[in-house]
Structures are given as structure tokens and as C-alpha cells.
Design a protein around this motif. Sequence first.
Motif, PDB file in Angstrom:
ATOM      1  N   THR A  29       0.805  -1.222   0.000  1.00  0.00           N
ATOM      2  CA  THR A  29       0.000   0.000   0.000  1.00  0.00           C
ATOM      3  C   THR A  29       0.834   1.266   0.000  1.00  0.00           C
ATOM      4  O   THR A  29       0.288   2.361  -0.012  1.00  0.00           O
ATOM      5  CB  THR A  29      -0.948   0.026   1.214  1.00  0.00           C
ATOM      6  OG1 THR A  29      -0.174   0.012   2.415  1.00  0.00           O
ATOM      7  CG2 THR A  29      -1.888  -1.175   1.202  1.00  0.00           C
ATOM      8  N   THR A 155      -0.291   4.341   2.428  1.00  0.00           N
ATOM      9  CA  THR A 155      -1.565   4.954   2.110  1.00  0.00           C
ATOM     10  C   THR A 155      -2.324   5.215   3.402  1.00  0.00           C
ATOM     11  O   THR A 155      -1.999   4.665   4.458  1.00  0.00           O
ATOM     12  CB  THR A 155      -2.389   4.070   1.170  1.00  0.00           C
ATOM     13  OG1 THR A 155      -3.506   4.816   0.679  1.00  0.00           O
ATOM     14  CG2 THR A 155      -2.904   2.830   1.881  1.00  0.00           C
ATOM     15  N   THR A 264      -5.943  12.491   3.322  1.00  0.00           N
ATOM     16  CA  THR A 264      -4.665  12.794   2.691  1.00  0.00           C
ATOM     17  C   THR A 264      -3.688  13.301   3.743  1.00  0.00           C
ATOM     18  O   THR A 264      -3.934  14.325   4.382  1.00  0.00           O
ATOM     19  CB  THR A 264      -4.830  13.861   1.593  1.00  0.00           C
ATOM     20  OG1 THR A 264      -5.764  13.385   0.617  1.00  0.00           O
ATOM     21  CG2 THR A 264      -3.501  14.152   0.914  1.00  0.00           C
ATOM     22  N   GLY A 289      -5.627   8.181   0.613  1.00  0.00           N
ATOM     23  CA  GLY A 289      -6.385   6.994   0.241  1.00  0.00           C
ATOM     24  C   GLY A 289      -7.862   7.199   0.492  1.00  0.00           C
ATOM     25  O   GLY A 289      -8.270   8.064   1.280  1.00  0.00           O
TER      26      GLY A 289
END
Length: 303
Positions: A29, A155, A264, A289
Motif C-alpha cells: 500500500t 496509504t 490525505t 487513500g
Amino acid sequence: MDGGKAGGGISATAGAVVFDRSNNGAGQTAGPVAAASNWTPPACYYAPKYTPEQLQKTLEPIWQAESTGYQWDAEQRDRYENGKPYKDFNKDKAGEGYWWDSYVTQGREGDPGALDCEADIFWVDTNDDPPADIPQAITPEILAQLAYAEIRVPTTEVDLAPANATKVNLPTWAWLDAAKFKPVSVTASVPLLGVQATTTAEPVSVKIDPGTADAQTYPASGVCELAGDRIGEPYAKGKAEQTPPCGVKYLRSSGNGSYQLRATVTWKIHWTGTGVDNEQTLPDGEFGGDQDVIVQEIQAVNR
């Protein structure tokens, strides 16, 4: 070409720059930070590439093939072989420097900026600085920018309470365990030159985008700052009547679907390097994400 593994460890681009990613973010990720402004790391740069003998072996077959035209070949022969300004590929300086040429930053091959490095191959003596009129020539600052492009961060999925589904007009708490978002760093170096730079990214805040205009964020800006070891505050029993320091209140049901909440994280970027006494900054980076949030109407019971 990058000769190492993408996930970590030490690897080298062709000929010059070596990356140490052992302190970088990892995992499926993880992804690259993008500068919050329009700034990007350089798409091309200059660094040592040839010894005198290697340059001769590179250029002479091109001249002999006559595929680049008589005039260009003649100009190149004058420049590197006939003393205008270099003579015999600088073989008399073998071991005292390198021929520098352009490289394209990995992953930027199709970027228009990759065509910005148009200077002819040039010589730099050992321990001398590259020409000041070539801004893309490797320096600790350029290395820091190249390291920026290699940084990978996790993420972002915030913890929410209620977790599975929330209700219309019910404040939903959001928080992020900063321990999962530790500072990460990448070191870029040119062993031939004895120069290096380490670029570090540290999380400083998370911005909550509810995924709909029918929502209210806490705080109103939607930006939750890092406080101690976390961003936001975990929900605990007894806080139902309190306003969350970080969160969102949805004003309309998501119906049969869900809203896409986007979190974010902003990462503060700084670097240190050879000959640099004080920590230097680079533009902040961002990486985020999406996650589904189901919002239900509060069901009233008629008696």
C-alpha cells in the motif's frame, strides 16, 4: 536502469547515483509522495559516466558509422579529440576526473523535462565542482531531490467511530495512529564523487474530505494536525456528546451506497547532505487513500 529491488536496500542507477532505501516506507500500500505544489524533482541530471577510454569507445563507432552527418561528426571530433577544447579524450587526465553526461530519472522517461539536459558531454576534474551554468549537474541538493522521488509512504485509512456505519447528523470521530506513519528517508549518493544527501519525510497532518458537500468537518478546515503520537483522538465511551477534534458529520444519508471519504496525509520534507551544515527544506508532499463510509438515517420508533 535501477539495479536493485524496489522495496528497499541499496541499489544504483546506471553509472552514478546509488540509493539507500533501507529506511524507506514499504509494503503493497506504500506509494510516492506528490509535491503539494507544482514542483517536481528533476527529470534529468548530469553525473559522471565515462573514463577517457570509455568515451572514446562510445563515440568513435558513432563517427565511423557516419549516421549523424559529416558536420556533427567533425564538430565532435574537434571537441573531444582535436583540442577544441579537449585533446585525445583527456587521456592525459585518466584517473584525475570523469566525463559527465546526462541521465534520465527513472520513471520519467516520457516526461518532457527529460529532454532538458542538452549540454554536450563535459569533463570535470576530481574534487572540482561541475560548471555553474549547468543547473542539472549533480550536487547534494540535486541528490536530495532525486531521493525525494524515491520516497514511499503508506496509504492513509483513518480509524472511524462509529466504524461500520454512521448516522445522519451524528459526529463521527476520526483519528490516525502516528506510529504507523513514522518518518521515512532515502539517501542518494555518488560514490565516485564522495557526495550524498538524505531526504526525510515526516507526517504533520491529515486532511479529511468527506466525499460529499452534505457534510461538516471537524475542524472546519478538515485539516487535523499531528499532536504527540497521533492525529485526531480515538473515540472512547462517554464522549458521545463531545465534538471530536478530528472528524466529520454527514448531513444526508448515503442511500443504498456509500460516500468515498478521502484522507490525505501531508508530509514535511527536509534534507541534509555533504557540505550542508543546516537542515534544508523541500516542498511538502501528499499521499492519501479512499475508504467507504455508509451513512444511514436515524430510525425513529413510533409508539
